[in-house]
Design an enzyme around this catalytic site. Structure first.
Site: not given
Length: 432
Positions: A173-175, A177-178, A195, A229
């Site tokens: 997902g997004s940086s 949220v990651g 990722e 991505c």
């Protein structure tokens, strides 16, 4: 690679500690420059009372002596790999089956159970995949509960991240949220495989095959409506070919058919959700004065693929806008292009188009791209299938697929087994 059993060992296999697997670990050869060399991982700590088995690279002439020392040692050392137990997998909407497969298949083969949370906007895929996998497990006399899934929102992802029974959480997902997932999992000393966002650059040198490069940019920037991505977000063009590249690219963009992806000839379908379209609109407003694109007025989530000429230092260039927006940047030298490529927080994919082998090997070397995927003369979303997929920096550092990816889904133990009457101590210490 050659694996063989020496006749001497075949005659001395009665020892319970020289198992088949131990023999395989000892008898590994590599053929290098036409010389046969031994690589052994069977070792014993030196003590004054026991024979020593060293880690050596030896010629075949030393082979017999080394194997005899191995047999006489009263202690063996080995590494064991065991399943983690339960692996949590949280996937995004754009490749809900592929990303699941990269994680779940290896996790299951390694002996783990899997708990999967699919994207909240792709629940039917989550249900269908779970049913298919469950049927396969049951046909092989295994409980379907080995693979479990949930449909829902962020609260399920948070529960997986917090659960101490799940030692590894794989998140795509997004940086933003990651980072939250990583912090939550790290607080309980769990492991993460991340990722995250990509802000991928494609470089066109002055000696590049321009036609090939333009075709590649079109696919990398417009394909999947810019929702990969590995989508090309930044196009870096050498000043000598800049005008030619931009002119050809604009012509190519005019030929893009927008509409139903199921219809023949359609190259650009809608964005995934209304929220995706709204994010695209916000991004365009930020860069409107430099944009040649616009929002298509329609009932769906269709948008116009957009090309933006902009400075590499602009703040908006550092961020990932998940849609068909391409920033075009000019450079003078290869070194400047590398600096621009590496200047963003993300580090997933990158590519360079050139006919120079010297530049290609600089590009893939220590002074080149800092990304996890480094291509030459193919797009940023090119032929990474089967290789270690993932990126550096704000992309999370995780790797899916690749020859050693299985190690992430297992725990490693270093084991020393003493089967003699003496007490071997570390560093050869004689304690009393």
């Amino acid at each position: 690679m050659l694996i063989t059993l020496h006749p001497w060992l075949l005659a001395h296999t009665n020892s319970p500690f020289l198992s088949y697997h131990s023999l395989l670990r000892i008898h590994v050869f590599s053929l290098y420059n036409y010389h046969l060399k031994l690589i052994t991982t069977a070792v014993s700590s030196p003590t004054p009372l026991q024979p020593i088995v060293e880690v050596v690279e030896a010629s075949s002439q030393d082979y017999e002596e080394g194997m005899q020392a191995c047999f006489k040692a009263s202690k063996i050392w080995m590494q064991m790999w065991n399943p983690l137990g339960v692996v949590g997998v949280i996937t995004a909407f754009n490749f809900p089956c592929a990303v699941l497969g990269w994680n779940a298949c290896i996790a299951l083969v390694c002996g783990n159970c899997v708990v999967w949370k699919g994207a909240p906007t792709t629940p039917l895929i989550t249900i269908a995949m779970t049913k298919l996998i469950g049927e396969v497990l049951e046909k092989n006399c295994l409980p379907a509960a080995i693979f479990t899934s949930f449909c829902g929102g962020a609260e399920i992802g948070q529960a997986i991240a917090k659960d101490t029974r799940i030692p590894l959480v794989s998140f795509t997902g997004s940086s933003k949220v990651g980072l939250m997932v990583q912090q939550t999992v790290s607080q309980r000393f769990g492991k993460c495989l991340l990722e995250l966002s990509g802000n991928n650059a494609l470089i066109i040198m002055d000696d590049a095959d321009i036609k090939l490069a333009v075709r590649s940019v079109l696919f990398a920037a417009v394909g999947t409506a810019g929702q990969r991505c590995t989508t090309c977000r930044r196009l870096l063009v050498h000043e000598k070919v800049y005008n030619s590249v931009v002119d050809q690219l604009l012509e190519a963009y005019k030929q893009v058919k927008i509409g139903d992806p199921l219809e023949k000839g359609t190259l650009l379908g809608p964005l995934h959700t209304r929220a995706s379209r709204e994010n695209f609109e916000k991004g365009i407003k930020v860069i409107k004065s430099q944009s040649s694109g616009s929002i298509i007025e329609s009932e769906g989530n269709f948008v116009q693929p957009t090309i933006v000429e902009i400075s590499p230092s602009a703040d908006v260039v550092k961020e990932e806008l998940f849609g068909p927006v391409l920033y075009v940047l000019k450079f003078k030298t290869f070194e400047e292009a590398v600096e621009i490529n590496n200047s963003v927080p993300q580090g997933l994919s990158s590519s360079i188009f050139t006919r120079s082998s010297e530049i290609i090997f600089k590009w893939i070397g220590p002074q080149g791209s800092d990304c996890g995927i480094v291509n030459a003369n193919i797009p940023t979303n090119g032929a990474e299938i089967g290789g270690a997929f993932g990126g550096e920096k704000g992309t999370g550092g995780g790797r899916e697929a690749g020859s050693d990816s299985w190690k992430q889904y297992m725990r490693r133990s270093t084991c020393t087994i003493n089967y003699g009457s003496e007490l071997p101590l570390a560093q050869g210490i004689n304690f009393g």
